[in-house]
Design an enzyme around this catalytic site. Sequence first.
Site, short mmCIF file in Angstrom:
data_model
loop_
_atom_site.label_atom_id
_atom_site.label_comp_id
_atom_site.label_asym_id
_atom_site.label_seq_id
_atom_site.Cartn_x
_atom_site.Cartn_y
_atom_site.Cartn_z
N ASP A 125 0.73 -1.25 -0.12
CA ASP A 125 -0.13 0.07 0.02
C ASP A 125 0.91 1.36 -0.12
O ASP A 125 1.83 1.29 0.64
CB ASP A 125 -1.02 0.00 1.27
CG ASP A 125 -1.98 1.02 1.06
OD1 ASP A 125 -2.40 1.21 0.06
OD2 ASP A 125 -2.37 1.69 2.14
N HIS A 132 -3.91 13.98 0.24
CA HIS A 132 -4.42 13.11 1.54
C HIS A 132 -3.00 13.28 2.53
O HIS A 132 -3.20 13.44 3.65
CB HIS A 132 -4.34 11.61 1.07
CG HIS A 132 -4.39 10.63 2.28
ND1 HIS A 132 -5.54 10.56 3.16
CD2 HIS A 132 -3.40 9.93 2.68
CE1 HIS A 132 -5.21 9.52 4.12
NE2 HIS A 132 -4.12 8.93 3.79
N GLU A 198 -10.37 3.98 3.22
CA GLU A 198 -9.41 4.69 2.45
C GLU A 198 -9.89 4.57 0.93
O GLU A 198 -9.83 3.24 0.49
CB GLU A 198 -7.93 4.53 2.59
CG GLU A 198 -7.50 5.07 3.96
CD GLU A 198 -5.86 4.76 4.06
OE1 GLU A 198 -5.29 4.22 3.45
OE2 GLU A 198 -5.59 5.76 5.22
N GLU A 200 -9.14 4.24 -2.80
CA GLU A 200 -7.90 3.91 -3.59
C GLU A 200 -8.10 3.18 -4.63
O GLU A 200 -9.10 2.75 -4.88
CB GLU A 200 -6.58 2.97 -2.60
CG GLU A 200 -6.44 3.64 -1.29
CD GLU A 200 -5.31 3.10 -0.77
OE1 GLU A 200 -4.34 2.30 -1.56
OE2 GLU A 200 -5.08 3.13 0.49
N ASP A 230 -8.75 0.42 1.44
CA ASP A 230 -8.02 -0.12 2.64
C ASP A 230 -8.59 0.38 3.97
O ASP A 230 -8.34 1.25 4.47
CB ASP A 230 -6.59 0.66 2.31
CG ASP A 230 -5.58 0.25 3.19
OD1 ASP A 230 -5.57 -0.85 3.32
OD2 ASP A 230 -4.69 1.12 3.77
N ARG A 234 -8.09 3.76 13.01
CA ARG A 234 -7.32 4.80 13.33
C ARG A 234 -6.58 4.92 14.70
O ARG A 234 -5.44 5.26 14.85
CB ARG A 234 -7.90 6.12 12.91
CG ARG A 234 -8.36 6.37 11.61
CD ARG A 234 -7.40 6.65 10.47
NE ARG A 234 -7.75 6.61 9.30
CZ ARG A 234 -7.06 6.38 8.15
NH1 ARG A 234 -5.85 6.00 8.30
NH2 ARG A 234 -7.72 6.58 7.06
N GLN A 237 -3.70 2.53 15.05
CA GLN A 237 -2.69 2.93 14.13
C GLN A 237 -2.01 4.10 14.74
O GLN A 237 -0.64 3.91 14.92
CB GLN A 237 -3.19 3.61 12.85
CG GLN A 237 -2.15 3.74 11.74
CD GLN A 237 -2.61 4.50 10.46
OE1 GLN A 237 -3.78 4.44 10.28
NE2 GLN A 237 -1.82 4.89 9.46
N LYS A 250 -4.07 -2.04 9.62
CA LYS A 250 -4.45 -2.13 8.32
C LYS A 250 -4.79 -3.76 7.88
O LYS A 250 -4.73 -4.15 6.82
CB LYS A 250 -3.14 -1.67 7.56
CG LYS A 250 -3.08 -0.45 7.70
CD LYS A 250 -3.96 0.64 6.87
CE LYS A 250 -3.46 2.07 7.10
NZ LYS A 250 -4.08 2.98 5.99
N THR A 254 -8.97 -5.65 3.27
CA THR A 254 -8.85 -4.53 2.15
C THR A 254 -9.76 -4.95 1.21
O THR A 254 -9.63 -6.09 0.79
CB THR A 254 -7.21 -4.32 1.75
OG1 THR A 254 -6.41 -3.86 2.71
CG2 THR A 254 -7.24 -3.68 0.40
N GLU A 360 -10.02 12.55 7.19
CA GLU A 360 -9.83 13.73 6.66
C GLU A 360 -11.21 14.45 6.41
O GLU A 360 -11.21 15.65 6.79
CB GLU A 360 -9.36 13.75 5.10
CG GLU A 360 -7.97 13.09 5.10
CD GLU A 360 -7.62 12.76 3.63
OE1 GLU A 360 -7.05 13.70 3.09
OE2 GLU A 360 -7.85 11.41 3.57
#
Lengths: 419, 419
Positions: A125, A132, A198, A200, A230, A234, A237, A250, A254, A360
């Site tokens: 990834d 971002h 996420e 992607e 993905d 948070r 993380q 993660k 996915t 975000e």
Amino acid sequence: MPLMKSWVDSANSADCPFPLNNLPYGVFATAETEPHCGVAIGDQILDVTAAEDTGLIDLTDTPLFDVPFWNALMEEGPAVWAALRDRLTSLLAEGSDERAAVEPLLVPMADAELLMPFAVSEYTDFYAGKNHAFNVGSIFRGPENALPPNWLHIPIGYNGRASSVVVSGTEVRRPWGQLKGPNDPTPRFAPCARFDIELEMGAIVGTPSDGPITVQEADDHIFGYVLLNDWSARDIQAWEYQPLGPFQAKATATTISPWIVTKAALEPFRTDTPAREVELLPHLKDCGPMLYDIDLEVTLQPEGGTATTISRTNYREMYYSAAQQLAHHTTAGSPMNAGDLLGSGTISGPTKDSRGSLLEISWSGKEPIDLPGGTTRSFIEDNDTLTLKGVAKGDGYTIGFGDCIGKVIPALADPYARD
Amino acid sequence: MPLMKSWVDSANSADCPFPLNNLPYGVFATAETEPHCGVAIGDQILDVTAAEDTGLIDLTDTPLFDVPFWNALMEEGPAVWAALRDRLTSLLAEGSDERAAVEPLLVPMADAELLMPFAVSEYTDFYAGKNHAFNVGSIFRGPENALPPNWLHIPIGYNGRASSVVVSGTEVRRPWGQLKGPNDPTPRFAPCARFDIELEMGAIVGTPSDGPITVQEADDHIFGYVLLNDWSARDIQAWEYQPLGPFQAKATATTISPWIVTKAALEPFRTDTPAREVELLPHLKDCGPMLYDIDLEVTLQPEGGTATTISRTNYREMYYSAAQQLAHHTTAGSPMNAGDLLGSGTISGPTKDSRGSLLEISWSGKEPIDLPGGTTRSFIEDNDTLTLKGVAKGDGYTIGFGDCIGKVIPALADPYARD
């Protein structure tokens, strides 16, 4: 290039995601048939495994589609990829004299379950969307220190967990993990409270390599693209990622879209990477348009509620192309294999409504978004369904990927309870 | 447990690494035979693939050893692992009445090339040696900030690149990479100048899982252990690793020893993890002795020179066991598969002569080590051969892993030159 017409009528409307111009590759099963390789055409799937069995497709000495994955074709390289596309185009084009032989091999998409289209060899990834990276850096370090010093020089990436990649429609269970907020005295083990998406694109390596390859070679080695979500925890993380990067944050899942859209289908939509703020070193330099103009969208649907679009952006927002990422991936000599999956990194546009993650969009929970009915979201709640959509708009036709859907189901009450 | 005697005489000396007590699993080929599964006994290899073909080994309905990897056995789980060990012990024990049938299936180890013993599904590397983490942290952040805040609470790990794992004896080519020293104005692309080893043990997952598992369950799922050298490009790492961890710095190669030493063979050598400085959360708590008393050693031999021992340490120096690492690995729900390889992290003892990397031994180049003939080393030079050795010393017998050897050959002159 205009719409190419097929004798499969449903493929000929301007907004059908699977016209003859597309021909994306997937794996399907029905109540009657085992998992087979198939290609989408209109509202039908052509059973490619059966077409090879009957001799309608006969490209190589050994069968390519006798296992329900597209990896064997990927390994064959661009000449065989082109030969298959030519053959499928010929079989499905308006006026084909082989229609009578092909028609019995069509399966209504509505009757099919879509499965993982390929065996993921390894999953990497990246973090290659500048908006971002700037947003996330601003949230955690302030806008003056938002981009790490290396960011404009290399496409930052990390190895992910291939066994966690699932196909659209697979439910995603909220994970447990070790958490510690900045003001907590000690860590605790609890369900993730800041579960996120996420948005992607995933690039799939076709041609294997064994040593450094150039950006042009890397582009040639890529087989196709999927949408990719993905999922990211948070809070896990934040506590784990220093010093060696994200790991369990993660590892839950996915999700990829069910159809591999080939590079050939996307050819008319190539776009340039953006102007470089600092010159790239020669081995990473752009050598042609290697991004794609693909409109992307995310919707969030609470259980029993309506789906709200929470982001609209475009793949051309990336700073680095998949070819540049793959070239960088090979610099230290690591072999790359058919079925390696490269996540682009989160694709955020420059505006609030084009951000590709809830981190975000809600600015780390400080600005929750409004949903219909007076409810709000900072992060994903249990039983929310998140859907990524992607389309490239051609001259009277559409290239679609199939939705990339995941419903988040509640965490286990006790992950260590055994029957 | 004393030495168990075999009718293979060479297996019965106290310092033979492969007595009947060991029975490690590998894959070999000779000038006459294709790659087969084999078990080491004394200075011989029993051809296990041939033994299954002839019916001497007959454990399951479908063959386990018809492909040259041990993954099929791994997936079978502990009952079949124990049954195979019992059967091999019976075939090879002193006084076996099946000696006449077995003896023709022995191949002299001296005539065999040893290959990868298993297909690596995915590779994860940890950072779970406290002396190593403290040393590295001290070098880069000073001793007062050496351990990251999470270090005593979770076994920090990151996903590595499975395709880069190679077997002992494979030459390792010095990589190119993007480098930028703290005083360089801009990065450059150049051969790595600070190429290093990491002395580790690798744990191999046997039993698959699909969700969180306990530490005890994790220990039960581990199939065996190998020596592991996680080659590391320190200058590439320094520039790339923030914010998402090591990537190309660890992508060149990871070398493993050729024989998988089973958990059963290591059972007499179990030791406790060290006293905990802070209490672990319940799901990571120790529940028995899950490290092993294995003496480890690293030698460095320049081209044409003599081999010098540059480190001596022991696997019991780890802060976290492989079982704790595997349990942590599953917390967020990621499936684990047979053939997953978990690197322990660098195993450094408390003293200078027991450090497991040149970064620590030379203290980032500030204290080069002396080699015979007046030469010195801070990091690896071209054509140096690095060898890891490991032995567990029993009551009149030795459990060996086979050396884990890698010679570093010069970087390509131009990685992008094509024939």
